[in-house]
Design a protein around this motif. Structure first.
Motif, mmCIF file in Angstrom:
data_model
loop_
_atom_site.group_PDB
_atom_site.id
_atom_site.type_symbol
_atom_site.label_atom_id
_atom_site.label_comp_id
_atom_site.label_asym_id
_atom_site.label_seq_id
_atom_site.Cartn_x
_atom_site.Cartn_y
_atom_site.Cartn_z
ATOM 1 N N LEU A 1 1.741 -14.540 14.918
ATOM 2 C CA LEU A 1 0.881 -16.495 14.730
ATOM 3 C C LEU A 1 1.114 -17.082 15.165
ATOM 4 O O LEU A 1 0.767 -18.132 15.785
ATOM 5 C CB LEU A 1 -0.080 -16.595 13.399
ATOM 6 N N GLU A 2 3.098 -17.093 14.564
ATOM 7 C CA GLU A 2 3.687 -18.435 14.422
ATOM 8 C C GLU A 2 4.300 -18.215 16.305
ATOM 9 O O GLU A 2 4.564 -19.293 16.831
ATOM 10 C CB GLU A 2 4.525 -19.097 13.952
ATOM 11 N N SER A 3 4.389 -16.823 16.120
ATOM 12 C CA SER A 3 5.293 -16.964 17.865
ATOM 13 C C SER A 3 4.655 -17.250 18.991
ATOM 14 O O SER A 3 4.752 -17.771 20.057
ATOM 15 C CB SER A 3 5.326 -15.516 17.766
ATOM 16 N N LEU A 4 3.106 -17.154 18.702
ATOM 17 C CA LEU A 4 2.154 -17.327 19.784
ATOM 18 C C LEU A 4 1.327 -18.025 19.721
ATOM 19 O O LEU A 4 0.730 -18.818 20.431
ATOM 20 C CB LEU A 4 1.262 -16.285 19.706
ATOM 21 N N GLY A 5 2.438 -19.110 18.882
ATOM 22 C CA GLY A 5 1.611 -20.917 18.334
ATOM 23 C C GLY A 5 -0.167 -20.190 18.378
ATOM 24 O O GLY A 5 -0.717 -21.299 18.774
ATOM 25 N N ILE A 6 -0.642 -19.537 17.200
ATOM 26 C CA ILE A 6 -2.137 -19.305 16.502
ATOM 27 C C ILE A 6 -1.802 -20.202 15.455
ATOM 28 O O ILE A 6 -3.499 -20.363 15.058
ATOM 29 C CB ILE A 6 -2.109 -18.057 16.811
ATOM 30 N N TRP A 7 -0.948 -19.617 14.469
ATOM 31 C CA TRP A 7 -1.281 -20.468 13.486
ATOM 32 C C TRP A 7 -1.542 -21.026 13.374
ATOM 33 O O TRP A 7 -2.509 -21.581 12.176
ATOM 34 C CB TRP A 7 0.682 -19.732 12.851
ATOM 35 N N ASN A 8 -1.100 -22.509 13.402
ATOM 36 C CA ASN A 8 -1.368 -23.955 13.708
ATOM 37 C C ASN A 8 -3.329 -23.969 13.319
ATOM 38 O O ASN A 8 -3.863 -25.307 13.224
ATOM 39 C CB ASN A 8 -1.244 -24.159 14.706
ATOM 40 N N TYR A 9 -3.765 -22.809 14.293
ATOM 41 C CA TYR A 9 -5.548 -23.218 14.111
ATOM 42 C C TYR A 9 -5.848 -22.376 13.431
ATOM 43 O O TYR A 9 -7.051 -22.798 13.114
ATOM 44 C CB TYR A 9 -5.550 -22.244 15.706
#
Length: 591
Positions: A553-561
């Motif tokens: 999730l972090e590698s795809l920039g999703i974790w912050n959502y």
């Protein structure tokens, strides 16, 4: 009493007397037992020891008087037996007296409470308003389905008050079953009156080849008042389940002929349910009704192992529930089989206002015989629930299988709720452990085929539930696998879903996908709507698996959502480890 002494005491036979009495009292047929005969003297061992000793083949008799008995006690051995029996009887009487006193006391205590309960119940039922009793009766009748008519009759026979209420409640007599007698049907229609809506159950039995002719004739005057219709057949052997011998195909054909022939309509019919068998087929027996508007208000259509020919005459349907085998079982044992895909698509096309679609697909792993099918867009569907029971994942073909072809054909741009349930049968094996690499690959391919390329929706409205369970036959001979691979869910398929719930008996991973050049996919800014992740009953998921998911999730920039991560009943996900990975502000941990 000392605990050790009490333990030893409980080990002897005395407490077993109470257990034996209570077990006998719980016997369902105790009221049929002649207690006088069972407990007669001749059945007592003490009596047999004295009166029946000399000739064991001869049944002991109580005819001997006291002098005869005294004369028989002529030696020390017989006297010893007699004295033992007397002592035994003294002990039995002592125990029975104590037991009787205890039972009488307990009975008196229970009797007081029992009388209060019975009094309240009798007064409660008797004091209920007739209107409320009528509603209770109505619920009891509805609960019985096609047997609701029998329940209505039973209620009317309880007492005069119940009969008066039942006869005055017209809704109690609206269950019309084709297996009922003509007299009962006519009585029910009469008691229901001129305005009630009916629930019709049209049932086929191989014992009655031409079932339903009298049923439809009797119902002719009120068929326009049918609100629900259930068509079913009796479960029989393989031979009799063939459509040429009857079944729901026969009933639907007969019903269609009757409707068309009498120029009838069912304007208030809201639900049509067809329960076929595993050997019924898709049928065009209703083609003659095409274009004839016979059920303009139909909202729910349910069918099991049968799909009739459908046309725009039921375009009002908003809920479709289908349970069917993807492979047609022909009368002849050839292998030129057509799958269910084409007739199913025809049915979906006939329902432009369909909102909810549920599909339980059997034999979905089989290779489809259909030619390549074009995309079918179904813009009205908001909810889709797919169930694959007893699914052999290792036999899944991501290109030619029926389920892969169907999911590659359907396009549901307005979908807001997607639920997928897969029961695997490859988890346990009698011979060798499952190849974990093959299993992981098959699960990965399955998840990619079952999930649409891009689930579209608006933030806060879309949800995905994906449940992977073990449907394997479990027995002592099974060899449980300690590692059967990983269930991977592609992140790019779920980024437009607001809430994702995952349940699995194998470890779960949310993974990114490589493009054709081996480069990680990228998520456009602002396109991620994923806000909530739920891991529920993920039996073998560990903190290592969760860490891998968070990294993806972090590698795809999703974790912050991600705003919330729910972990519930995942025995290997320890709270402290999950908090370290997810953070306390995001975590909802339920054990």
């Amino acid at each position: 009493m000392h605990r050790g002494m009490y333990s030893r005491f409980r080990g002897n036979e005395v407490p077993d007397v109470l257990v034996a009495l209570e077990m006998a009292a719980r016997s369902r047929k105790i009221h049929l037992v002649d207690l006088q005969k069972v407990f007669s003297w001749e059945n007592w061992r003490a009596f047999q020891n004295v009166y029946g000793y000399e000739d064991k083949a001869q049944k002991p008799s109580a005819a001997l008087d006291d002098l005869d008995l005294t004369a028989r006690l002529a030696d020390a051995k017989s006297v010893s037996r007699f004295m033992e029996s007397v002592s035994e009887l003294d002990t039995i009487i002592k125990m029975l007296n104590v037991l009787l006193d205890s039972a009488n006391g307990l009975q008196a205590k229970f009797q007081f409470v029992r009388e209060n309960i019975v009094s309240k119940l009798s007064k409660g039922v008797g004091s209920l308003p007739d209107e409320l009793l009528a509603k209770v009766f109505q619920l009891a009748v509805w609960e019985e389905g096609r047997e609701g008519g029998k329940q209505a009759v039973r209620i009317s026979h309880v007492c005069r008050k119940f009969r008066s209420i039942a006869l005055g409640t017209r809704g109690l007599w609206t269950t019309l079953f084709s297996g009922a007698s003509e007299h009962q049907l006519q009585t029910f229609i009469s008691r229901a009156g001129p305005n009630e809506e009916f629930h019709a159950f049209y049932h086929f039995s191989t014992k009655v080849r031409y079932v339903g002719s009298s049923f439809t004739s009797i119902c002719l005057p009120i068929i326009s008042r049918w609100k629900t219709l259930t068509v079913s057949q009796e479960a029989q052997d393989w031979y009799h389940e063939q459509p040429m011998y009857g079944g729901v195909a026969h009933i639907m054909g007969t019903l269609v002929e009757f409707i068309v022939g009498n120029n009838l309509q069912l304007p208030i019919l809201e639900e049509l349910k067809i329960d076929g068998s595993s050997y019924d087929r898709y049928s065009d027996s209703t083609r003659d009704i095409a274009g004839y508007l016979w059920a303009s208000n139909l909202r729910t259509f349910r069918c099991s192992f049968f799909l009739p020919y459908l046309s725009t005459n039921i375009s009002s349907v908003s809920t479709l529930v289908v349970r069917h085998s993807f492979i047609d079982r022909p009368l002849s044992f050839d292998f030129d089989q057509r799958s269910l895909i084409t007739p199913l698509l025809e049915s979906l096309l006939a329902m432009p206002n369909l909102i909810s679609f549920e599909l339980e697909a059997h034999d979905a792993e089989r290779i489809a015989r259909d030619i390549a099918l074009p995309k079918l867009e179904l813009p009205s569907i908001i909810s889709f629930h797919l169930r694959l029971n007893h699914f052999p994942v290792l036999e899944f073909d991501p290109k030619g299988s029926c389920i892969a072809m169907l999911m590659g054909t359907l396009v549901m741009p307005s979908l807001e709720a997607l639920a997928i349930s897969v029961g695997m049968v490859d988890f346990r094996t009698y011979k060798n452990e499952v190849n974990t690499t093959k299993m992981s690959q098959s699960l990965d391919e399955l998840s990619r085929k079952l999930l649409p390329d891009r689930l579209s929706g608006t933030a806060g409205s879309t949800s995905l539930i994906f449940n992977l369970r073990d449907d394997s036959y479990k027995s002592a001979k099974d060899v449980p696998s300690t590692n059967v691979g990983v269930f991977s869910v592609p992140l790019e398929r779920i980024i437009r879903v607001h809430s994702v719930t995952l349940s699995s008996f194998v470890p779960v991973l949310l993974t990114d996908e490589l493009d054709d050049g081996g480069v990680l996919s990228t998520i456009p800014n602002g396109s991620c709507l994923l806000r909530e992740l739920k891991f529920i009953e993920c039996e073998n998921m560990t903190s290592v698996d969760l860490e891998y998911t968070v990294d993806s999730l972090e590698s795809l920039g999703i974790w912050n959502y991600i705003e919330r991560v729910v972990v519930q009943d995942c025995k290997h996900l320890v709270y402290d480890e999950v908090v370290d990975l997810v953070g306390e502000e995001r975590l909802q941990y339920l054990s």
